[in-house]
Design an enzyme around this catalytic site. Structure first.
Site, PDB file in Angstrom:
ATOM      1  N   HIS A 366      45.888  11.567 -28.055  1.00  0.00           N
ATOM      2  CA  HIS A 366      44.791  12.513 -27.847  1.00  0.00           C
ATOM      3  C   HIS A 366      44.098  12.984 -29.107  1.00  0.00           C
ATOM      4  CE1 HIS A 366      44.826  13.442 -23.536  1.00  0.00           C
ATOM      5  NE2 HIS A 366      46.090  13.065 -23.607  1.00  0.00           N
ATOM      6  N   LYS A 554      34.502  26.358 -25.751  1.00  0.00           N
ATOM      7  CA  LYS A 554      35.634  25.473 -26.036  1.00  0.00           C
ATOM      8  C   LYS A 554      36.524  26.209 -27.020  1.00  0.00           C
ATOM      9  CE  LYS A 554      32.636  22.294 -27.487  1.00  0.00           C
ATOM     10  NZ  LYS A 554      33.019  21.002 -26.986  1.00  0.00           N
ATOM     11  N   ARG A 555      37.715  25.649 -27.340  1.00  0.00           N
ATOM     12  CA  ARG A 555      38.544  26.279 -28.368  1.00  0.00           C
ATOM     13  C   ARG A 555      37.735  26.430 -29.658  1.00  0.00           C
ATOM     14  NH1 ARG A 555      44.090  27.242 -27.046  1.00  0.00           N
ATOM     15  NH2 ARG A 555      44.277  27.877 -29.223  1.00  0.00           N
ATOM     16  N   LYS A 560      35.147  21.529 -34.385  1.00  0.00           N
ATOM     17  CA  LYS A 560      34.191  21.640 -33.280  1.00  0.00           C
ATOM     18  C   LYS A 560      32.879  22.295 -33.737  1.00  0.00           C
ATOM     19  CE  LYS A 560      37.739  21.806 -29.625  1.00  0.00           C
ATOM     20  NZ  LYS A 560      37.382  20.786 -28.616  1.00  0.00           N
ATOM     21  N   THR A 662      35.964  16.875 -22.851  1.00  0.00           N
ATOM     22  CA  THR A 662      35.742  16.834 -21.408  1.00  0.00           C
ATOM     23  C   THR A 662      34.752  17.913 -21.004  1.00  0.00           C
ATOM     24  OG1 THR A 662      37.750  18.155 -21.153  1.00  0.00           O
ATOM     25  CG2 THR A 662      37.934  15.785 -20.704  1.00  0.00           C
ATOM     26  N   LYS A 666      31.661  18.091 -17.970  1.00  0.00           N
ATOM     27  CA  LYS A 666      31.436  19.155 -16.988  1.00  0.00           C
ATOM     28  C   LYS A 666      29.983  19.636 -17.055  1.00  0.00           C
ATOM     29  CE  LYS A 666      36.111  20.706 -18.085  1.00  0.00           C
ATOM     30  NZ  LYS A 666      36.835  21.671 -18.945  1.00  0.00           N
TER      31      LYS A 666
END
Ligand SMILES: *Cc1c(COP(=O)(O)O)cnc(C)c1O
Length: 819
Positions: A366, A554-555, A560, A662, A666
């Protein structure tokens, strides 16, 4: 919320009357209350118990079917299952949501409001845990015999509170009011052994391992049903809880010392399933975490082997009946543990046990982030799990000998591929060596695994490597989260998409139809107003539902790049304050996400977002053209509220760092346009929707990896070379708490290329604003995104796993009724 055609189970009104009566009777029986006296929690529990009854019969039928037909089973081992709420999801899959909603509405009960009584089961950090939950839904809905195997943490991921802009963490006591979806199976408990010593003894001509002085921990399973959609399948998510076998304390030896000892022991054992570790991007190497991993693996495998033996089949054929999938390396101890069970408990020899193990186990990687790759000190493993350590040593020795035959003399290569090196057990290497298959979670991620992270393994056994691009269940993320869009789809392309997400492509011809666009826009507007009302309620902040909803949820993590987003906001703000009549499209920037409690940089990012929000939201000069919102406690339920309201989906990770993502899927499924880098599944989203229906910017993964190889680039040069970069970075210094961010970016040489991508990001944002102003173009893009979202359903992903790796057949459960 109005039900969709999919969930209107047109039953006669007599059914509704019966249901109403059943509800009232049960409320009286369980709580001795009338509807007027009942609390929302009482009502929730009564409805859940009624739904449970609908599930239970099917559950028994499914289990009997699997057993009688000896159906091949897959067990998905994961340290995390981020399943969210189940009441509505279960009712939708059972096809009874519409019936319940209408029947209860006649009593003045709003089922969507009652659902909020359910605590989110937040047994996961983010994407990895949510993927496991989406997979379980798809398995059940597609008639595959696939089950989850995890830990029943007493405390899930912490509850986030924002106070004065800072994150505070509160314990998530999700079981406080009881959990109606679980069933404790005390009779299915197993024992897991820790510590002690192992001797090898000769017995009957073979060596047997004798394990002594170990600590025995009882593992008790709690089963949660996983309900298929409009079929008869109900699979199982089995979560293990750690308990002591001894009573709380022994009255006969009651003395102060014994009592305290007994309590300490009980506490130490229960600690194993007490709490979820709140970071999935950094490996801390804590003993308790290793205990958790072995606890999951050993309990799960023991119960699988026990069930298998009841079928009366020989263990040699285990790979024909059982597949074991590991979600990242966290459960990689399945390899030595299955070897232990097959050899020590079942008496098989090494070669046969190894053939069986490597035929059953499948591994998904992952992450390529080096700090997340798991390594355990050999000393720690040896003392906590002596027998398992012996087996790992043997696996390592045999593997290194095998490598020596292929690469005689190439010590460096063998050291890098070894399972044990530098006094560490390398879990990724163990997982690769011990499994039938290794897969990445998006095309680009799998390529990076083959060329970089697992390069040597790929050269050695290329056939083991394959890609399975992630997906999300469109039933939760579209049908449940966005019921108005679901209904519009039903009315436009028919209801088959619920079980055949590829049918969403039939929407394509409507993308340019002005009448359809208008209906689509109305749905989006409704969802934006729904979110605006939530923001008004929680933060007392009015936001304009006609502004662009530009969302990053998101986290919080450096890779990110929430920072890139904030710097763009500061840039817009600077332009507006300099020139207040500047004609820009009003925007609302929405953030949500948790930072790992020990991750200081991420926590300062949260504070910065809140500082920027305070600055921007109160500035009268900019006439409400910009608003910034941080919503606390991001979880599955909040995601279901936020994502359908998005116009722009921020997927702006440093290229090569996000394995798949992911969240991106969505959003597209709900008609948001992605603004993103060529990273993870964004690349495949671009391929699916076409270059015109996505906004791409920034360095490519190849460029980023090249910089990494050559020591990065000069961040100060970027700072001095672009006035806009300097202006926004200098602004960070106006907040004491943001100095750390400024220093980290400039002095650590901008590890995630925020400054390098800044100018192309600004250009991309300008494109986004331009497209938004052309509403025909915008809705065309948005509808295209929904039309091509079918590929990103986890139904497609699960079909690929089932056919390509696990070799499962779809069961057709025939309910003969009776019994
Ligand atoms: C989908 C999801 C994630 C993963 O989001 P990414 O954008 O892929 O990082 C994290 N948390 C929750 C609650 C989710 O639903």
């Amino acid at each position: 919320m109005a039900p969709t055609a999919n969930c209107i189970f047109t039953r006669p009104s007599a059914d509704k009357a019966m249901l109403r009566q059943q509800f009232i009777d049960r409320l009286a029986a369980l709580y001795g209350k009338t509807l007027d006296e009942a609390s929302e929690l009482d009502i929730y529990n009564v409805i859940a118990s009624m739904v449970r009854e609908e599930i239970n019969r099917r559950w028994a039928v499914t289990n009997r079917y699997y057993k009688e037909r000896k159906v091949k089973q897959v067990y998905y081992f994961s340290m995390e299952f981020l399943i969210g709420r189940l009441l509505t999801a279960n009712m939708l899959n059972l096809g009874i949501y519409g019936l319940y909603k209408e029947a209860l509405a006649e009593l003045g009960v709003d089922i969507d409001r009652i659902e909020q009584q359910e605590q989110d089961a937040g047994l996961g950090n983010g994407g990895l845990g949510r993927l496991a939950a989406c997979f379980l839904d798809s398995l059940a809905c597609m008639n595959y015999a696939g089950h989850g195997c995890g830990i029943r943490y007493k405390y899930g991921l912490f509850e986030q509170k924002i106070i004065d802009g800072h994150q505070f963490e509160l314990p998530d006591n999700w079981l406080k009011e009881g959990y109606p979806w679980e069933v404790r199976k005390a009779d299915k408990a197993v024992t897991v052994r820790f510590g002690g010593q192992v001797r090898l003894e000769e017995s009957g001509g073979r060596l047997v391992a004798v394990h002594e002085n170990y600590e025995a921990v009882k593992a008790v399973p709690y089963d949660i049903p996983v309900v298929g959609c409009n079929n008869k399948t109900v699979n199982t998510l089995r979560l293990w809880s750690a308990e002591t076998d001894k009573p709380d304390f022994d009255f006969s030896t009651f003395s102060r010392g014994n009592y305290l000892k007994a309590m300490e022991y009980k506490y130490a054992v229960e600690a194993i399933s007490q709490i979820l570790y709140p970071d999935d991007t950094y490996q801390e190497g804590r003993l308790l975490r290793l205990k958790q991993q072995y606890f999951l693996v050993s309990a799960g495998l023991q119960s699988i082997v026990r069930r298998y033996k009841k079928l009366g089949e020989n263990l040699h054929f285990l790979p024909d009946y059982v597949a074991i999938h590991i979600n990242d390396t966290h459960p990689a101890l399945v390899v030595p543990e299955l070897m232990r069970i097959l050899m020590d408990e079942e008496g098989l020899g090494w070669d046969e046990a190894w053939r069986i193990t490597t035929g059953c186990v499948f591994y998904t990687n992952h992450t390529v982030m080096p700090e997340a790759l798991e390594k355990w000190p050999t000393d720690m493993l040896r003392s906590l799990l002596p027998r398992i350590y012996m087996i790992i040593e043997e696996i390592n020795e045999r593997f290194c000998r095998e490598l020596w035959r292929s690469y005689p003399g190439d010590w460096e290569r063998i050291r890098r591929m070894a399972v044990i090196a530098d006094n560490m057990v390398h879990m990724a290497n163990l997982a690769v060596v011990g499994s039938a298959s290794v897969n990445g979670v998006a095309k680009i991620h799998t390529e990076i695994l083959k060329k970089d992270v697992f390069k040597l393994f790929y050269e050695y056994c290329p056939h083991k490597f394959n890609n399975k691009t992630n997906g999300v269940t469109h039933r939760r993320w579209l049908a449940k989260a966005n019921p108005l869009l679901a209904r519009l789809l039903d009315e436009t392309i028919g209801p088959a998409w619920l079980n055949h997400p590829e049918d969403l492509v039939f929407l394509h011809p409507y993308a340019s139809d002005p009448a359809f666009q208008a209906r689509f826009a109305k749905v989006k507007q409704f969802n934006k107003e729904r979110l605006a009302a939530y923001i008004q309620d929680r933060l007392g902040l009015a936001i304009d539902p006609c502004s662009i909803f530009d969302i990053q949820v998101k986290r919080i993590h450096a890779y990110k790049r929430q920072l890139l987003n904030i710097l763009h906001i500061l840039h817009l703000y600077d332009r507006l304050t300099a020139q207040p009549d500047l004609d820009i499209v009003p925007r609302t920037f929405i953030f949500a996400g948790k930072a790992a409690p020990g991750y200081y940089f991420a926590k300062r990012i949260i504070k910065l977002i809140n500082d920027v929000a305070a600055l921007v939201n109160s500035d009268k000069r900019i006439c409400d053209k910009l608003k910034v919102v941080f919503l606390e406690n991001y979880n599955v339920s909040l995601a279901e509220l936020i994502i359908p309201a998005a116009d722009l989906s921020e997927q702006i990770s440093t290229a090569s760092r996000e394995a798949s993502g992911t969240g991106n899927m969505k959003f597209m499924m709900n008609g948001a346009i992605t603004i993103g880098t060529l990273d993870g599944a964004n690349i495949e989203i671009k391929e699916a929707v076409g270059d015109d229906n996505i906004i791409i910017f920034g360095l490519t993964a190849g460029e980023v990896l090249n910089y990494y190889k050559n020591g990065g680039y000069n961040a100060w040069q970027e700072y001095h070379g672009d006035k806009r970069v300097k202006a926004v970075l200098d602004r960070l210094l106006t907040w004491e708490d943001s100095r750390l961010i400024y220093d980290t970016v400039l002095n650590n040489n901008d590890e995630f290329f925020v400054l390098k991508d800044f100018s192309t990001y600004i250009e991309a944002q300008e494109r986004a604003a331009k497209y938004y102003q052309d509403s025909g173009k915008w809705w065309n893009m948005a509808i295209h995104n929904v039309a091509y979202a079918g590929y990103f359903s986890s139904d497609r992903t699960i079909a690929e796993y089932a056919i390509g790796l696990w070799r499962l057949n779809r069961a057709v459960i025939v309910d003969s009724g009776g019994q």
